[in-house]
Enzyme design. Structure first.
Site, PDB file in Angstrom:
ATOM      1  N   HIS A 278     -15.643  19.065  74.916  1.00 49.78           N
ATOM      2  CA  HIS A 278     -17.357  18.477  73.675  1.00 49.78           C
ATOM      3  C   HIS A 278     -17.227  19.326  72.312  1.00 49.78           C
ATOM      4  CE1 HIS A 278     -21.670  19.404  72.805  1.00 49.78           C
ATOM      5  NE2 HIS A 278     -21.409  20.633  73.504  1.00 49.78           N
TER       6      HIS A 278
ATOM      7  N   ASN B 165     -22.427  19.056  66.733  1.00 52.28           N
ATOM      8  CA  ASN B 165     -22.929  19.663  68.286  1.00 52.28           C
ATOM      9  C   ASN B 165     -23.476  18.221  68.133  1.00 52.28           C
ATOM     10  OD1 ASN B 165     -23.307  19.496  70.977  1.00 52.28           O
ATOM     11  ND2 ASN B 165     -23.593  21.817  70.292  1.00 52.28           N
TER      12      ASN B 165
ATOM     13  N   CYS C  92     -25.399  18.951  77.394  1.00 50.36           N
ATOM     14  CA  CYS C  92     -23.506  18.373  76.519  1.00 50.36           C
ATOM     15  C   CYS C  92     -22.751  17.853  77.254  1.00 50.36           C
ATOM     16  CB  CYS C  92     -23.652  20.061  75.265  1.00 50.36           C
ATOM     17  SG  CYS C  92     -24.812  20.249  74.653  1.00 50.36           S
TER      18      CYS C  92
HETATM   19  N1  ACO Z   1     -26.262  30.897  57.359  1.00 46.30           N
HETATM   20  C1  ACO Z   1     -25.799  32.085  57.729  1.00 46.30           C
HETATM   21  N2  ACO Z   1     -25.930  33.139  58.734  1.00 46.30           N
HETATM   22  C2  ACO Z   1     -25.911  32.616  59.178  1.00 46.30           C
HETATM   23  C3  ACO Z   1     -26.704  31.966  59.724  1.00 46.30           C
HETATM   24  C4  ACO Z   1     -26.642  30.743  59.392  1.00 46.30           C
HETATM   25  N3  ACO Z   1     -27.325  29.473  59.116  1.00 46.30           N
HETATM   26  N4  ACO Z   1     -27.165  32.446  61.406  1.00 46.30           N
HETATM   27  C5  ACO Z   1     -26.858  33.767  61.696  1.00 46.30           C
HETATM   28  N5  ACO Z   1     -26.525  33.437  60.662  1.00 46.30           N
HETATM   29  C6  ACO Z   1     -26.033  34.952  60.610  1.00 46.30           C
HETATM   30  C7  ACO Z   1     -26.453  35.940  61.694  1.00 46.30           C
HETATM   31  O1  ACO Z   1     -28.429  36.314  61.316  1.00 46.30           O
HETATM   32  C8  ACO Z   1     -25.593  37.126  61.192  1.00 46.30           C
HETATM   33  O2  ACO Z   1     -26.306  38.076  60.114  1.00 46.30           O
HETATM   34  P1  ACO Z   1     -26.276  39.958  60.499  1.00 46.30           P
HETATM   35  O3  ACO Z   1     -25.261  39.896  61.453  1.00 46.30           O
HETATM   36  O4  ACO Z   1     -26.624  40.280  59.238  1.00 46.30           O
HETATM   37  O5  ACO Z   1     -27.230  39.652  61.834  1.00 46.30           O
HETATM   38  C9  ACO Z   1     -24.349  36.685  61.125  1.00 46.30           C
HETATM   39  O6  ACO Z   1     -25.145  35.449  60.655  1.00 46.30           O
HETATM   40  C10 ACO Z   1     -23.604  36.512  62.146  1.00 46.30           C
HETATM   41  O7  ACO Z   1     -24.058  36.186  64.014  1.00 46.30           O
HETATM   42  P2  ACO Z   1     -24.027  35.609  65.348  1.00 46.30           P
HETATM   43  O8  ACO Z   1     -24.912  35.048  65.726  1.00 46.30           O
HETATM   44  O9  ACO Z   1     -22.984  36.833  65.601  1.00 46.30           O
HETATM   45  O10 ACO Z   1     -22.790  34.189  64.211  1.00 46.30           O
HETATM   46  P3  ACO Z   1     -21.633  34.187  65.652  1.00 46.30           P
HETATM   47  O11 ACO Z   1     -20.024  34.342  64.929  1.00 46.30           O
HETATM   48  O12 ACO Z   1     -21.861  34.495  67.489  1.00 46.30           O
HETATM   49  O13 ACO Z   1     -22.351  32.110  65.344  1.00 46.30           O
HETATM   50  C11 ACO Z   1     -22.288  30.638  66.710  1.00 46.30           C
HETATM   51  C12 ACO Z   1     -22.560  31.356  65.932  1.00 46.30           C
HETATM   52  C13 ACO Z   1     -22.037  29.544  64.941  1.00 46.30           C
HETATM   53  C14 ACO Z   1     -23.763  30.193  66.907  1.00 46.30           C
HETATM   54  C15 ACO Z   1     -21.702  30.846  67.464  1.00 46.30           C
HETATM   55  O14 ACO Z   1     -22.191  31.980  68.559  1.00 46.30           O
HETATM   56  C16 ACO Z   1     -21.686  29.475  68.563  1.00 46.30           C
HETATM   57  O15 ACO Z   1     -20.897  28.509  68.217  1.00 46.30           O
HETATM   58  N6  ACO Z   1     -21.933  29.457  69.766  1.00 46.30           N
HETATM   59  C17 ACO Z   1     -21.540  28.763  70.785  1.00 46.30           C
HETATM   60  C18 ACO Z   1     -23.144  27.937  70.189  1.00 46.30           C
HETATM   61  C19 ACO Z   1     -22.930  26.370  71.110  1.00 46.30           C
HETATM   62  O16 ACO Z   1     -21.712  25.862  71.366  1.00 46.30           O
HETATM   63  N7  ACO Z   1     -23.614  25.725  71.836  1.00 46.30           N
HETATM   64  C20 ACO Z   1     -23.348  24.462  72.234  1.00 46.30           C
HETATM   65  C21 ACO Z   1     -23.411  24.206  73.551  1.00 46.30           C
HETATM   66  S1  ACO Z   1     -23.842  22.778  74.077  1.00 46.30           S
HETATM   67  C22 ACO Z   1     -24.987  22.749  75.289  1.00 46.30           C
HETATM   68  O17 ACO Z   1     -25.774  22.390  75.200  1.00 46.30           O
HETATM   69  C23 ACO Z   1     -26.659  21.905  73.131  1.00 46.30           C
END
Ligand code: ACO
Length: 325
Positions: free
Chosen positions: A252, A282, A119
């Site tokens: 990004h 993304n 990214c």
């Molecule tokens: N729908 C419903 N529930 C979900 C989903 C979904 N799609 N995905 C996860 N959950 C649930 C999980 O199972 C968890 O449930 P639990 O509490 O019962 O265990 C709950 O939602 C919370 O999950 P978390 O992983 O704690 O959610 P978080 O608030 O951290 O959000 C996310 C997740 C959106 C992935 C966030 O961590 C994020 O944006 N991280 C950065 C990602 C990013 O920037 N990536 C790209 C980098 S760029 C590259 O190089 C490709």
């Protein structure tokens, strides 16, 4: 006279198949995967993404974006003397997507290569093109981010498959006696390889290991917020500017909460941040040039504006480019 590089034109392209969260939720439900529009919007800010058809490759998206950028710059493809494509989803293992694109553009002879920094790929590519222009190696470069991330998504993993989309963005970067790119700042730390990767590879005629995206979202989130602030401040310091000089922050587009947090740390109001993650998801290396082109074409970004472009991604890699548009 000092030689600088300047953006002469921007372009982008999104494949026509657009899936809203509701569309994706319905498709995933057919496979027994539960998610919701509310969860996706609240945690990420994403409302829709585009997916390329099975016959469409990164070079096809790059070609359309490149054509739009060339048109905006008033530059003919034949004048281009450098092509860099930032991508983690290339058409083939080799040759590079950049050489495939070069042929599709109907040109030959100029150097063309891919750059892999996930990214952060576009800010890496822009930095390399800037250096090549400043040293006189190139005069007019096509710098592109192009991705078909839908190919590497695990549609049984709801924690990742709702986050990504496909697309391409491009700029024509040309030599100029006016700045242009003011400062750049790139970094990597390979100890974080495991938190965001596609661990599979091709070996002995087979795919070995898992060829789909794996991410520890929370670990990525925490790292991303810290390094984006650091990269912005380091780039401003190199250019002798301050956050007050930034007209537009174009980060990004991974998650609205990462962007809000970065803006807060830099004490920039959100109305100075270009946001397209809601419509594109993304798109990895394509996300910054896609956002830049949207901002230029909507009239938000105007000639003379100072832009901070910032990327962070797998590797871990991160970096920023400060420029006068
Ligand atoms: N729908 C419903 N529930 C979900 C989903 C979904 N799609 N995905 C996860 N959950 C649930 C999980 O199972 C968890 O449930 P639990 O509490 O019962 O265990 C709950 O939602 C919370 O999950 P978390 O992983 O704690 O959610 P978080 O608030 O951290 O959000 C996310 C997740 C959106 C992935 C966030 O961590 C994020 O944006 N991280 C950065 C990602 C990013 O920037 N990536 C790209 C980098 S760029 C590259 O190089 C490709």
């Amino acid at each position: 006279m000092t030689r600088y590089s300047r953006i002469a034109g921007t372009g982008s392209y999104l494949p026509p198949r657009r899936l809203t969260n509701a569309d994706l939720v319905a498709e995933l439900a057919l496979q027994g995967i539960e998610t919701s529009d509310d969860w996706i919007v609240e945690r990420t800010g994403i409302r829709a993404r585009h997916f390329a058809g099975p016959e469409v490759n990164a070079s096809d998206l790059a070609l359309q974006a490149a054509r739009h950028a060339l048109e905006a710059a008033g530059v003919a493809a034949a004048e281009i003397d450098l092509i860099i494509v930032a991508t983690s989803t290339p058409d083939m293992v080799f040759p590079s997507t950049a050489t495939i694109l070069q042929h599709k553009l109907g040109i030959a002879g100029c150097p063309a290569f891919d750059l892999q920094a996930v990214c952060s790929g576009f800010v890496y590519a822009l930095t390399v093109a800037d250096a090549m222009i400043k040293t006189g190696t190139a005069n007019k470069a096509l710098v592109i981010g192009a991705e078909v991330f839908s190919r590497i998504l695990d549609f049984t993993d709801r924690t990742t498959c709702v986050l990504f989309g496909d697309g391409a963005g491009a700029v024509v970067l040309e030599a100029s006696d006016m700045p242009g790119i003011l400062a750049t700042d790139l970094h990597a730390d390979g100890k974080h390889v495991g938190i965001l990767c596609v661990p599979g590879t091709v070996s002995g005629g087979k795919v070995t290991g898992d060829p789909l995206l794996k991410m520890d979202g929370q670990a990525v989130f925490k790292l991303a917020v810290g390094v984006l602030e650091d990269a912005a401040r380091a780039t401003l310091a190199k250019a002798g500017r301050t956050t007050d000089d930034i007209d537009w922050l174009i980060p990004h587009q991974a998650n609205i909460r990462i962007m809000q947090s970065t803006a807060r740390k830099l004490k920039l109001p959100m109305d100075k941040v270009i946001v397209t993650v809601d419509q594109h998801g993304n798109t990895s290396a394509a996300s910054i040039p896609l956002a830049l082109d949207a901002a230029v074409r909507s009239g938000k970004v105007k000639p003379g504006d100072t832009l901070m472009l910032e990327g962070v991604g797998g590797g871990f890699t991160w970096g920023a480019v400060l420029l006068d548009y």
